[in-house]
Design an enzyme around this catalytic site. Structure first.
Site, PDB file in Angstrom:
ATOM      1  N   HIS A  15     -53.440  -2.911-108.711  1.00  0.00           N
ATOM      2  CA  HIS A  15     -52.563  -1.779-108.342  1.00  0.00           C
ATOM      3  C   HIS A  15     -51.094  -2.130-108.532  1.00  0.00           C
ATOM      4  O   HIS A  15     -50.242  -1.687-107.777  1.00  0.00           O
ATOM      5  CB  HIS A  15     -52.839  -1.385-106.884  1.00  0.00           C
ATOM      6  CG  HIS A  15     -54.215  -0.875-106.678  1.00  0.00           C
ATOM      7  ND1 HIS A  15     -54.611   0.388-107.030  1.00  0.00           N
ATOM      8  CD2 HIS A  15     -55.327  -1.500-106.220  1.00  0.00           C
ATOM      9  CE1 HIS A  15     -55.909   0.546-106.778  1.00  0.00           C
ATOM     10  NE2 HIS A  15     -56.362  -0.589-106.270  1.00  0.00           N
ATOM     11  N   GLU A  38     -53.011 -18.773 -97.419  1.00  0.00           N
ATOM     12  CA  GLU A  38     -52.650 -20.144 -97.042  1.00  0.00           C
ATOM     13  C   GLU A  38     -52.526 -21.035 -98.270  1.00  0.00           C
ATOM     14  O   GLU A  38     -51.606 -21.841 -98.382  1.00  0.00           O
ATOM     15  CB  GLU A  38     -53.687 -20.695 -96.058  1.00  0.00           C
ATOM     16  CG  GLU A  38     -53.443 -22.122 -95.624  1.00  0.00           C
ATOM     17  CD  GLU A  38     -52.091 -22.365 -94.976  1.00  0.00           C
ATOM     18  OE1 GLU A  38     -51.401 -21.384 -94.624  1.00  0.00           O
ATOM     19  OE2 GLU A  38     -51.692 -23.526 -94.850  1.00  0.00           O
ATOM     20  N   LYS A  81     -49.031 -23.021 -99.157  1.00  0.00           N
ATOM     21  CA  LYS A  81     -49.042 -24.482 -99.353  1.00  0.00           C
ATOM     22  C   LYS A  81     -48.411 -24.830-100.695  1.00  0.00           C
ATOM     23  O   LYS A  81     -47.585 -25.714-100.816  1.00  0.00           O
ATOM     24  CB  LYS A  81     -50.484 -25.016 -99.339  1.00  0.00           C
ATOM     25  CG  LYS A  81     -51.087 -25.334 -98.028  1.00  0.00           C
ATOM     26  CD  LYS A  81     -50.434 -26.510 -97.361  1.00  0.00           C
ATOM     27  CE  LYS A  81     -49.880 -26.259 -95.969  1.00  0.00           C
ATOM     28  NZ  LYS A  81     -49.607 -25.047 -95.410  1.00  0.00           N
ATOM     29  N   LYS A 132     -40.045 -28.383 -89.628  1.00  0.00           N
ATOM     30  CA  LYS A 132     -41.413 -28.441 -89.123  1.00  0.00           C
ATOM     31  C   LYS A 132     -41.664 -27.343 -88.092  1.00  0.00           C
ATOM     32  O   LYS A 132     -42.740 -26.807 -87.994  1.00  0.00           O
ATOM     33  CB  LYS A 132     -41.692 -29.796 -88.475  1.00  0.00           C
ATOM     34  CG  LYS A 132     -43.116 -29.965 -87.954  1.00  0.00           C
ATOM     35  CD  LYS A 132     -44.151 -29.752 -89.042  1.00  0.00           C
ATOM     36  CE  LYS A 132     -45.574 -29.874 -88.520  1.00  0.00           C
ATOM     37  NZ  LYS A 132     -46.566 -29.450 -89.541  1.00  0.00           N
ATOM     38  N   GLU A 148     -44.521 -23.902-100.765  1.00  0.00           N
ATOM     39  CA  GLU A 148     -43.606 -24.574 -99.829  1.00  0.00           C
ATOM     40  C   GLU A 148     -43.421 -26.048-100.179  1.00  0.00           C
ATOM     41  O   GLU A 148     -42.387 -26.630 -99.836  1.00  0.00           O
ATOM     42  CB  GLU A 148     -44.071 -24.414 -98.385  1.00  0.00           C
ATOM     43  CG  GLU A 148     -45.309 -25.189 -98.007  1.00  0.00           C
ATOM     44  CD  GLU A 148     -45.622 -25.049 -96.524  1.00  0.00           C
ATOM     45  OE1 GLU A 148     -44.696 -24.969 -95.702  1.00  0.00           O
ATOM     46  OE2 GLU A 148     -46.805 -25.024 -96.178  1.00  0.00           O
ATOM     47  N   ASN A 174     -29.399 -28.202 -80.462  1.00  0.00           N
ATOM     48  CA  ASN A 174     -30.459 -27.644 -81.308  1.00  0.00           C
ATOM     49  C   ASN A 174     -30.686 -26.221 -80.824  1.00  0.00           C
ATOM     50  O   ASN A 174     -30.941 -25.985 -79.650  1.00  0.00           O
ATOM     51  CB  ASN A 174     -31.758 -28.462 -81.184  1.00  0.00           C
ATOM     52  CG  ASN A 174     -32.882 -27.827 -81.995  1.00  0.00           C
ATOM     53  OD1 ASN A 174     -32.626 -27.157 -83.004  1.00  0.00           O
ATOM     54  ND2 ASN A 174     -34.113 -27.978 -81.539  1.00  0.00           N
ATOM     55  N   GLY A 175     -30.584 -25.257 -81.755  1.00  0.00           N
ATOM     56  CA  GLY A 175     -30.787 -23.853 -81.380  1.00  0.00           C
ATOM     57  C   GLY A 175     -29.712 -22.989 -82.022  1.00  0.00           C
ATOM     58  O   GLY A 175     -29.014 -23.419 -82.930  1.00  0.00           O
ATOM     59  N   CYS A 224     -33.066 -28.749 -85.759  1.00  0.00           N
ATOM     60  CA  CYS A 224     -32.306 -29.992 -85.544  1.00  0.00           C
ATOM     61  C   CYS A 224     -33.092 -30.985 -84.685  1.00  0.00           C
ATOM     62  O   CYS A 224     -34.081 -30.646 -84.062  1.00  0.00           O
ATOM     63  CB  CYS A 224     -30.996 -29.660 -84.844  1.00  0.00           C
ATOM     64  SG  CYS A 224     -30.031 -28.412 -85.689  1.00  0.00           S
ATOM     65  N   TRP A 284     -30.047 -29.230 -89.051  1.00  0.00           N
ATOM     66  CA  TRP A 284     -30.629 -28.315 -90.043  1.00  0.00           C
ATOM     67  C   TRP A 284     -29.749 -27.086 -89.977  1.00  0.00           C
ATOM     68  O   TRP A 284     -29.762 -26.334 -88.997  1.00  0.00           O
ATOM     69  CB  TRP A 284     -32.072 -27.988 -89.673  1.00  0.00           C
ATOM     70  CG  TRP A 284     -32.792 -27.155 -90.657  1.00  0.00           C
ATOM     71  CD1 TRP A 284     -33.187 -27.513 -91.915  1.00  0.00           C
ATOM     72  CD2 TRP A 284     -33.204 -25.792 -90.495  1.00  0.00           C
ATOM     73  NE1 TRP A 284     -33.839 -26.469 -92.529  1.00  0.00           N
ATOM     74  CE2 TRP A 284     -33.860 -25.409 -91.696  1.00  0.00           C
ATOM     75  CE3 TRP A 284     -33.092 -24.877 -89.470  1.00  0.00           C
ATOM     76  CZ2 TRP A 284     -34.400 -24.141 -91.875  1.00  0.00           C
ATOM     77  CZ3 TRP A 284     -33.639 -23.610 -89.648  1.00  0.00           C
ATOM     78  CH2 TRP A 284     -34.261 -23.250 -90.839  1.00  0.00           C
ATOM     79  N   ARG A 308     -38.459 -33.058 -89.082  1.00  0.00           N
ATOM     80  CA  ARG A 308     -38.056 -31.709 -88.634  1.00  0.00           C
ATOM     81  C   ARG A 308     -37.178 -31.015 -89.681  1.00  0.00           C
ATOM     82  O   ARG A 308     -36.902 -29.831 -89.569  1.00  0.00           O
ATOM     83  CB  ARG A 308     -37.311 -31.811 -87.294  1.00  0.00           C
ATOM     84  CG  ARG A 308     -38.140 -32.429 -86.187  1.00  0.00           C
ATOM     85  CD  ARG A 308     -37.275 -32.885 -85.023  1.00  0.00           C
ATOM     86  NE  ARG A 308     -36.721 -31.787 -84.277  1.00  0.00           N
ATOM     87  CZ  ARG A 308     -37.340 -31.180 -83.265  1.00  0.00           C
ATOM     88  NH1 ARG A 308     -38.553 -31.592 -82.916  1.00  0.00           N
ATOM     89  NH2 ARG A 308     -36.786 -30.199 -82.607  1.00  0.00           N
TER      90      ARG A 308
HETATM   91  C1  AGP Z   1     -46.772 -24.304 -92.529  1.00  0.00           C
HETATM   92  O1  AGP Z   1     -47.121 -25.130 -93.642  1.00  0.00           O
HETATM   93  C2  AGP Z   1     -45.329 -24.014 -92.471  1.00  0.00           C
HETATM   94  N1  AGP Z   1     -44.630 -25.241 -92.289  1.00  0.00           N
HETATM   95  C3  AGP Z   1     -44.925 -22.915 -91.529  1.00  0.00           C
HETATM   96  O2  AGP Z   1     -45.348 -21.714 -92.119  1.00  0.00           O
HETATM   97  C4  AGP Z   1     -45.499 -22.954 -90.085  1.00  0.00           C
HETATM   98  O3  AGP Z   1     -46.873 -22.669 -90.126  1.00  0.00           O
HETATM   99  C5  AGP Z   1     -44.800 -21.855 -89.263  1.00  0.00           C
HETATM  100  O4  AGP Z   1     -43.422 -22.148 -89.242  1.00  0.00           O
HETATM  101  C6  AGP Z   1     -45.334 -21.764 -87.831  1.00  0.00           C
HETATM  102  O5  AGP Z   1     -45.082 -22.981 -87.174  1.00  0.00           O
HETATM  103  P1  AGP Z   1     -45.845 -23.241 -85.783  1.00  0.00           P
HETATM  104  O6  AGP Z   1     -47.320 -23.280 -86.094  1.00  0.00           O
HETATM  105  O7  AGP Z   1     -45.320 -24.549 -85.295  1.00  0.00           O
HETATM  106  O8  AGP Z   1     -45.514 -22.092 -84.860  1.00  0.00           O
END
Ligand code: AGP
Length: 608
Positions: free
Chosen positions: A504, A481, A485, A603, A488, A101-102, A2, A75, A27
Site C-alpha cells: 500500500h 524489533e 536493532k 541506555k 540503532e 542529570n535530567g 548523563c 549526554w 549510558r
Molecule cells: C533498545 O535497543 C533501545 N536502546 C531503546 O529503544 C529502549 O528499548 C527504550 O529506550 C526503552 O528503554 P527502557 O526499556 O529502559 O524503558
C-alpha cells in the site's frame, strides 16, 4: 542520559570519580568533567569527547588533590557538546559546583530572572541555572538553599553539589532522574547507577524524589524537602562484578546476546512451582483477574515492541482486550480509563521518563499499574503498584537483547497465568505451553551455536542502504524489533512493515537488490507471507527468511533462510529475535560502528 558519580572519604577522589564514570559510559555521553575540593577551593576540569581525554588531562586523576568531589558524563540536551557546556557548572565565584542529570523545563524563565538580578551565564545549558540559583538562595545553610532551589525547578533532576564553605561535604537530591547512595568503610558515594560503585560497595540506599542527602566524613544523613532528618533503609546489591564487565567478549552486546539462555532460565524458573505458574509479585486477586476488561501495554522503543507482542499473546491466550501505546504519546491522547483496567509498563532501566509519566497518568486515574522491569529498585519498579522483575542481570549495551528476551518471557508467564485464571486456556494447553516455555533457553542456545551462518550472511550487507523487515501477526512485532536493532547499531536505514501493508505504498522503495528480511513463524500465515515475499522478489528484492525449521518450502521463494527450532506459536518470536539480533550485531561490527555505545543514543532516556 548523563552519568553522575560523587565521593567523599579517605581515598583520593579523582581516580575514583574517573573509574566510576567509566562504568557509566554505556549510558551514552559526549563530554565529561570533574570538580574536586582541595581543602580550600573547588578545582574543575572538563573536556569534550571520551572520558580518556579527561583522564589524560588529569593524569588519571593524580593532578587533582582532594578527598571530596563530583564527576559527570554529559549526554547533551541543551547546548551542543563542548567544554563550556559540560558539567560541573558553578556560580560566578566558583564556590558552588553542581552536576545534573535530567532536564529543567523552566530554565529559560529562571535564567531570565537571574540575568535581571545581575547574574552572568557561561553556557547554553539548563544546568547552569541551578548553580546560580543555589548562589542566590545560599546564605549559610546548604540544605535550606537546596530546598528553596528545588521548589523553583520544574522537570527532572539528579544533582551532586559541593559548597567550598562546607569542606568535604557532598550534597545530593533527585526528582525523577536516578541517583543512589553507596556506603563503604573508606568513604561514601553518590551515583546514577550501580555499576559506578559496585567495585567499592554493594551497600546502597535508594533516594526517593526530593529527598536531600548529605555525605560528610563517615556519615550519611537524609532529609526531606523541609530539611527534617529522615531514616532510609540500607539495601544490598546482589549483582556480580563480572556481570558489569565484558567477560572476554568483544562487545557487551555480544556477551548479553549469549547470556540469554541463562537470563531466560532465571526469569522463568523461579515462577514455576509444582507445574503451575506463581507470580507472587502480582497483587491482583483471581477475581480481579477474571473481571479484567482491558489491559494497556505502554512503553518506548524495544520495550514497546514487547507491548505489540503482548497484544497478540494476551488477547490470544487470556482473551482480554489490549491497547498498545507509545509511552511518549499515551498521556497526551487523554486516554479514557474504564473500571477493571490494568496498565502494564515495560522498561529495562525502569527510568525512562515517558514510561514513568504513563505510569503516573494511569495511577492518577486510579488504574492499577504493573511494571515489568530489569533494574531492581528503579523508579518505575518502586512507583508501580506491582513489579515483575526480569532477571537478565545488568544490561550494559545500549541495544537491548537479553532484557528484551526476558521481557517476552515475563509476558508469556503473565498471559498464561491470566489465561488459566480466566479459564480461557484449557488445562491441557496450559500444561503443554508450560513445558514448552521451559525449553526456550535451550532452543535459544541452539540458535546461538549456528551464529557463523548469520555472521557470514551479515558480511554481505554491511554496505546496504535500506533494509526492510516484514512479518504478519506476532511476526510483525518481531520485524519491528529486528529493524530497530539494525538501525540503532549499524546506522543503516531500515523500516519494519506489516507484510500485508507493504504493497500500500512503501513497496515503491523496493528495487533490484533491496534486502527484505521476512519473518515467518506463524504457520497459519505462511501462505499470505509467501505471497508478500513474491511481491518484493518480483521487484528485485533479495529475501532473507527467518522461519521454523520444518518450513523448507520457503526455500523456493527466498534467497537465504535462517531456521529456528519449532515452538509454541506464541513463543516463536522469542526465537526469531535471536538471529535478528546477531544479524544487526554483525552488520554493525562489519561497518566499524561503536556497537555498545551507538551515536546519539543513551541506555535509558530519562528526559522527555
Ligand atoms: C533498545 O535497543 C533501545 N536502546 C531503546 O529503544 C529502549 O528499548 C527504550 O529506550 C526503552 O528503554 P527502557 O526499556 O529502559 O524503558
Amino acid at each position: 542520559m548523563c552519568g553522575i558519580v560523587g565521593y567523599t572519604g579517605t581515598q583520593k577522589v579523582a581516580p575514583i570519580l574517573l573509574d566510576g564514570l567509566s562504568k557509566l559510559e554505556y549510558r551514552g555521553y559526549d563530554s565529561a568533567g570533574l570538580a574536586v575540593f582541595d581543602g580550600t577551593k573547588i578545582n574543575t576540569v572538563k573536556a569534550k569527547g571520551r572520558l580518556q581525554v579527561l583522564s589524560d588531562l588529569t593524569k588519571e586523576g593524580s593532578l587533582l588533590e582532594g578527598f571530596t568531589g563530583i564527576g559527570h558524563t554529559r549526554w547533551a540536551t541543551h547546548g551542543a557538546p563542548s567544554e563550556t557546556n559540560s558539567h560541573p557548572h558553578y556560580n560566578e565565584d566558583q564556590t558552588i559546583a553542581v552536576v545534573h542529570n535530567g532536564i529543567i523545563e523552566n530554565y529559560l524563565y529562571l535564567k531570565s530572572k537571574l540575568i535581571s538580578k545581575g547574574y552572568h551565564f557561561q553556557s547554553e545549558t539548563d544546568t547552569e541555572v541551578i548553580a546560580h540559583l543555589l548562589d542566590y538562595y545560599y546564605k549559610e545553610n546548604p540544605l535550606e538553599a537546596i530546598s528553596k532551589v528545588v521548589n523553583r525547578l520544574e522537570g527532572s533532576f539528579a544533582l551532586g553539589i559541593l559548597f567550598t564553605a562546607h569542606p568535604d561535604e557532598l550534597y545530593a537530591i533527585r526528582k525523577d532522574s536516578p541517583l543512589i547512595v553507596g556506603v563503604s568503610e573508606s568513604g561514601n558515594f553518590i551515583a546514577s547507577d550501580v555499576p559506578a560503585i559496585l567495585k567499592y560497595t554493594r551497600d546502597v540506599y535508594y533516594i526517593d524524589n526530593k529527598e536531600i542527602v548529605l555525605l560528610k566524613g563517615n556519615n550519611v544523613t537524609f532529609y526531606n524537602i523541609d530539611c527534617e532528618v529522615i531514616q532510609k533503609e540500607l539495601t544490598t546489591v546482589n549483582w556480580d562484578i563480572s556481570a558489569a564487565e565484558k567477560g572476554g567478549y568483544e562487545h557487551f552486546m555480544l556477551k548479553e546476546i549469549y547470556e540469554q539462555p541463562k537470563a531466560l532460565r532465571d526469569t522463568i524458573q523461579p515462577r514455576i512451582k509444582d507445574n503451575d505458574i506463581v507470580i507472587d509479585e502480582l497483587s491482583l486477586s483471581p477475581e480481579e483477574i477474571r473481571n479484567l476488561r482491558k489491559i494497556y501495554f505502554v512503553a518506548c522503543g524495544s520495550a514497546n515492541h514487547i507491548c505489540v507482542t503482548g497484544k497478540y499473546v494476551m488477547e490470544g491466550v487470556a482473551r482480554i482486550p489490549v491497547e498498545v501505546d507509545l509511552a511518549s504519546e499515551f498521556r497526551y491522547r487523554e486516554p479514557i480509563f474504564e473500571p477493571n483496567t490494568l496498565l502494564v509498563v515495560v522498561s529495562q532501566s525502569g527510568e525512562t521518563a515517558d514510561t514513568l509519566a504513563a505510569l503516573r497518568e494511569a495511577q492518577a486515574h486510579g488504574v492499577k499499574v504493573l511494571g515489568i522491569c530489569n533494574v531492581v529498585g528503579s523508579t518505575i519498579a518502586r512507583e508501580a503498584d506491582d513489579v515483575m522483575y526480569t532477571w537478565a542481570g545488568p544490561e550494559i549495551a545500549v541495544a537491548t537483547t537479553k532484557a528484551y528476551s526476558t521481557q517476552l518471557a515475563a509476558l508469556y508467564l503473565l498471559a498464561m497465568y491470566f489465561g488459566k485464571t480466566r479459564q480461557t486456556l484449557a488445562d491441557s494447553d496450559f500444561n503443554d505451553m508450560l513445558k514448552e516455555l521451559q525449553t526456550l533457553p535451550d532452543k535459544v542456545q541452539s540458535i546461538l551455536e549456528h551464529k557463523d551462518n548469520i555472521q557470514h550472511f551479515a558480511n554481505r550487507y554491511i554496505g546496504a542502504r535500506d533494509i526492510f523487515f516484514i512479518g504478519r501477526g506476532i511476526d510483525y512485532a518481531a520485524s519491528l524489533e529486528g529493524s530497530l536493532k539494525m538501525k540503532e547499531i549499524s546506522y543503516i536505514h531500515s523500516e519494519a512493515y506489516a507484510a500485508g501493508e507493504l504493497k500500500h505504498g512503501t513497496i515503491s522503495l523496493v528495487e533490484e537488490g533491496t534486502l527484505v528480511a521476512a519473518i515467518l513463524t506463524q504457520e497459519h500465515l505462511y501462505k499470505k507471507m509467501i505471497s508478500n515475499i513474491e511481491e518484493v522478489v518480483s521487484r528485485g528484492a533479495f529475501v532473507l527468511a527467518v522461519t521454523n525449521e520444518d518450513n523448507t518450502a520457503i526455500e523456493k521463494s527466498s534467497d537465504y533462510v535462517i531456521y529456528i527450532p519449532r515452538t509454541n506459536r506464541y513463543f516463536a518470536t522469542c526465537l526469531a529475535n535471536i538471529p535478528l539480533q546477531l544479524f544487526g550485531y554483525y552488520v554493525a561490527v562489519g561497518r566499524g560502528c561503536d556497537v555498545d555505545k551507538p551515536r546519539n543514543l543513551a541506555k535509558s532516556v530519562t528526559v522527555e
